[in-house]
Write a protein that holds these residues in place. Structure first.
Motif, mmCIF file in Angstrom:
data_model
loop_
_atom_site.group_PDB
_atom_site.id
_atom_site.type_symbol
_atom_site.label_atom_id
_atom_site.label_comp_id
_atom_site.label_asym_id
_atom_site.label_seq_id
_atom_site.Cartn_x
_atom_site.Cartn_y
_atom_site.Cartn_z
ATOM 1 N N VAL A 189 0.725 -1.332 -0.049
ATOM 2 C CA VAL A 189 0.124 0.036 0.054
ATOM 3 C C VAL A 189 0.878 1.218 -0.025
ATOM 4 O O VAL A 189 1.726 1.607 0.904
ATOM 5 N N SER A 190 0.779 1.828 -1.170
ATOM 6 C CA SER A 190 1.499 3.198 -1.248
ATOM 7 C C SER A 190 0.501 4.576 -1.148
ATOM 8 O O SER A 190 -0.029 4.374 -0.282
ATOM 9 N N SER A 191 0.828 5.287 -2.022
ATOM 10 C CA SER A 191 -0.323 6.543 -1.886
ATOM 11 C C SER A 191 0.028 7.472 -3.312
ATOM 12 O O SER A 191 0.948 7.278 -3.685
ATOM 13 N N VAL A 192 -1.039 8.083 -3.491
ATOM 14 C CA VAL A 192 -0.743 9.023 -4.651
ATOM 15 C C VAL A 192 0.347 10.081 -4.465
ATOM 16 O O VAL A 192 0.937 10.453 -5.246
ATOM 17 N N GLY A 193 0.631 10.218 -2.985
ATOM 18 C CA GLY A 193 1.679 11.116 -2.574
ATOM 19 C C GLY A 193 3.063 10.476 -3.062
ATOM 20 O O GLY A 193 3.835 11.155 -3.115
ATOM 21 N N GLY A 194 3.213 9.117 -3.406
ATOM 22 C CA GLY A 194 4.333 8.592 -3.909
ATOM 23 C C GLY A 194 4.394 8.862 -5.359
ATOM 24 O O GLY A 194 5.668 8.449 -5.955
ATOM 25 N N VAL A 201 7.672 15.512 3.118
ATOM 26 C CA VAL A 201 8.552 14.850 2.283
ATOM 27 C C VAL A 201 8.939 13.810 2.473
ATOM 28 O O VAL A 201 9.228 12.961 1.643
ATOM 29 N N ALA A 202 8.964 13.241 4.024
ATOM 30 C CA ALA A 202 9.455 12.186 4.286
ATOM 31 C C ALA A 202 8.534 10.832 3.827
ATOM 32 O O ALA A 202 8.821 9.907 3.146
ATOM 33 N N TYR A 203 7.221 11.377 4.005
ATOM 34 C CA TYR A 203 6.035 10.558 3.481
ATOM 35 C C TYR A 203 5.956 10.144 1.995
ATOM 36 O O TYR A 203 5.917 9.014 1.623
ATOM 37 N N ALA A 204 6.007 11.209 1.318
ATOM 38 C CA ALA A 204 6.213 10.959 -0.041
ATOM 39 C C ALA A 204 7.519 10.441 -0.622
ATOM 40 O O ALA A 204 7.379 9.591 -1.630
ATOM 41 N N ALA A 205 8.791 10.505 0.059
ATOM 42 C CA ALA A 205 9.941 9.667 0.034
ATOM 43 C C ALA A 205 9.808 8.141 0.126
ATOM 44 O O ALA A 205 9.943 7.377 -0.686
ATOM 45 N N ALA A 206 9.292 7.996 1.129
ATOM 46 C CA ALA A 206 8.712 6.426 1.652
ATOM 47 C C ALA A 206 7.846 5.956 0.660
ATOM 48 O O ALA A 206 7.999 4.715 0.080
ATOM 49 N N LYS A 207 6.782 6.510 0.288
ATOM 50 C CA LYS A 207 5.703 5.915 -0.577
ATOM 51 C C LYS A 207 6.115 5.899 -1.907
ATOM 52 O O LYS A 207 5.725 4.949 -2.682
ATOM 53 N N ALA A 208 6.916 6.850 -2.461
ATOM 54 C CA ALA A 208 7.581 6.571 -3.720
ATOM 55 C C ALA A 208 8.381 5.413 -3.815
ATOM 56 O O ALA A 208 8.580 4.398 -4.693
ATOM 57 N N GLY A 209 9.094 5.085 -2.812
ATOM 58 C CA GLY A 209 10.128 4.103 -2.319
ATOM 59 C C GLY A 209 9.442 2.645 -2.491
ATOM 60 O O GLY A 209 9.821 1.565 -3.057
ATOM 61 N N VAL A 210 8.026 2.795 -1.989
ATOM 62 C CA VAL A 210 7.272 1.579 -1.941
ATOM 63 C C VAL A 210 7.058 1.183 -3.484
ATOM 64 O O VAL A 210 6.950 -0.051 -3.854
ATOM 65 N N ILE A 211 6.503 2.038 -4.409
ATOM 66 C CA ILE A 211 6.116 1.716 -5.783
ATOM 67 C C ILE A 211 7.589 1.294 -6.434
ATOM 68 O O ILE A 211 7.294 0.334 -7.309
ATOM 69 N N GLN A 212 8.553 1.908 -6.244
ATOM 70 C CA GLN A 212 9.538 1.456 -6.938
ATOM 71 C C GLN A 212 10.211 -0.166 -6.322
ATOM 72 O O GLN A 212 10.387 -0.849 -7.133
ATOM 73 N N MET A 213 10.021 -0.232 -4.914
ATOM 74 C CA MET A 213 10.368 -1.742 -4.535
ATOM 75 C C MET A 213 9.425 -2.806 -4.920
ATOM 76 O O MET A 213 9.687 -3.655 -5.171
ATOM 77 N N GLY A 251 -9.577 9.577 -9.529
ATOM 78 C CA GLY A 251 -8.954 10.323 -10.799
ATOM 79 C C GLY A 251 -7.977 11.284 -10.436
ATOM 80 O O GLY A 251 -7.360 11.916 -11.469
ATOM 81 N N MET A 252 -7.756 11.501 -9.225
ATOM 82 C CA MET A 252 -6.825 12.672 -9.029
ATOM 83 C C MET A 252 -5.508 12.843 -9.361
ATOM 84 O O MET A 252 -4.930 13.753 -9.754
ATOM 85 N N SER A 253 -4.872 11.516 -9.634
ATOM 86 C CA SER A 253 -3.598 11.390 -10.162
ATOM 87 C C SER A 253 -3.418 11.875 -11.613
ATOM 88 O O SER A 253 -2.519 11.689 -12.170
ATOM 89 N N ILE A 254 -4.552 11.926 -12.247
ATOM 90 C CA ILE A 254 -4.357 12.434 -13.632
ATOM 91 C C ILE A 254 -3.785 13.845 -13.823
ATOM 92 O O ILE A 254 -2.884 14.098 -14.686
ATOM 93 N N TYR A 255 -3.880 14.876 -12.840
ATOM 94 C CA TYR A 255 -3.272 15.945 -12.900
ATOM 95 C C TYR A 255 -2.647 16.680 -11.534
ATOM 96 O O TYR A 255 -1.669 17.247 -11.604
ATOM 97 N N GLY A 256 -2.699 15.756 -10.324
ATOM 98 C CA GLY A 256 -2.312 16.413 -9.317
ATOM 99 C C GLY A 256 -2.547 17.877 -8.864
ATOM 100 O O GLY A 256 -3.332 18.345 -9.433
ATOM 101 N N PHE A 257 -1.643 18.198 -7.547
ATOM 102 C CA PHE A 257 -1.887 19.573 -7.325
ATOM 103 C C PHE A 257 -1.294 20.521 -8.022
ATOM 104 O O PHE A 257 -0.055 20.231 -8.483
#
Length: 259
Positions: free
Chosen positions: A147-152, A160-172, A253-259
């Motif tokens: 379980v990652s997050s759109v924030g990854g 920033v720490a949460y984003a880095a960790a969740k991005a790491g989960v996607i690549q892992m 659908g949020m990840s279509i364009y993000g913040f």
């Protein structure tokens, strides 16, 4: 095999980390309804016992057990997996859900905050996957759902720490899928957006904050935890037997364009 059988978890033993509340608790209920037997993992043993009882109310014939474990402690992770697989028992599906966030502006993040988030959301998830993965590789069968997050994936004000960790989960997830695919172990990822849980309720109770979230979500609402059950059942079941290394965004659908 008909559609009902493809999506059935009957005969599958599913381990869920972070199962005592929020998304983990909701997934436990949903996977019990889908026919899975459950191994529930979290730190709070008392709350875990309550979730066990709830799952038995959902399905009287369920085989459900629970284990208290701090995911930040690799030795506890090893002991939990060892205890839960004694006497020939196996884990067919791992839902690597445990995680946390400490919302702090980047200039104010402390070493302790950074380490706590990375140790829980990324390091802990990896060592659970590794321990369960050893047995799945040996058995030449299994499904791991991280379980990652759109924030990854896109830049959000989640910290920033949460984003880095969740991005790491996607690549892992991708690397484990590549390494273990030859051993018939599938590894996929779910990336949620905002869902109503005890961890988000204070944020979502703020009309201005909620309005901003909804405005950036094409479906114009936040998610309900029950809406994560279907994607999880899909990735856990034979319905996704040719899917691995994939990140499924459950985000309105949020990840279509993000913040």
């Amino acid at each position: 095999m008909d559609a009902g059988q493809m999506f059935s978890l009957v005969g599958k033993r599913v381990m869920i980390t972070g199962a005592s509340r929020g998304i983990g608790r909701g997934l436990a209920h949903g996977l019990a309804r889908a026919g899975g037997d459950l191994v529930l993992v979290a730190r709070d043993k008392k709350t875990l016992a309550q979730v066990e009882d709830e799952c038995r109310e959902i399905r009287a014939d369920i085989d459900v057990s629970s284990y208290s474990c701090n995911i930040r402690e690799p030795e506890q992770v090893r002991q939990t997996v060892a205890e839960s697989t004694k006497n020939g028992k196996r884990i067919d599906v791992l839902v690597n859900n445990a995680g946390l966030n400490i919302r702090t502006p980047a200039l104010e993040v402390t070493e302790e905050q950074w380490q706590t988030i990375l140790d829980t959301d990324l390091r802990g998830a990896f060592f659970f996957a590794q321990e369960v993965g050893r047995q799945m590789v040996a058995n030449q069968s299994g499904s791991i759902i991280n379980v990652s997050s759109v924030g990854g994936h896109v830049a959000l004000r989640t910290g920033v720490a949460y984003a880095a960790a969740k991005a790491g989960v996607i690549q892992m997830t991708k690397v484990l899928a590549l390494e273990w695919g030859r051993d018939k172990v599938r590894v996929n990822c779910i990336a949620p957006w905002y869902f109503r849980t005890p961890l988000t309720e204070k944020l979502l109770d703020d009309p201005a904050y909620l309005g901003e979230i909804v405005a950036r979500t094409p479906l114009r609402r936040v998610g309900e935890v029950a809406e994560l059950v279907g994607p999880t059942v899909f990735l856990a079941s034979d319905a996704s037997s040719y899917v691995t290394g994939h990140t499924l965004f459950v985000d309105g659908g949020m990840s279509i364009y993000g913040f």
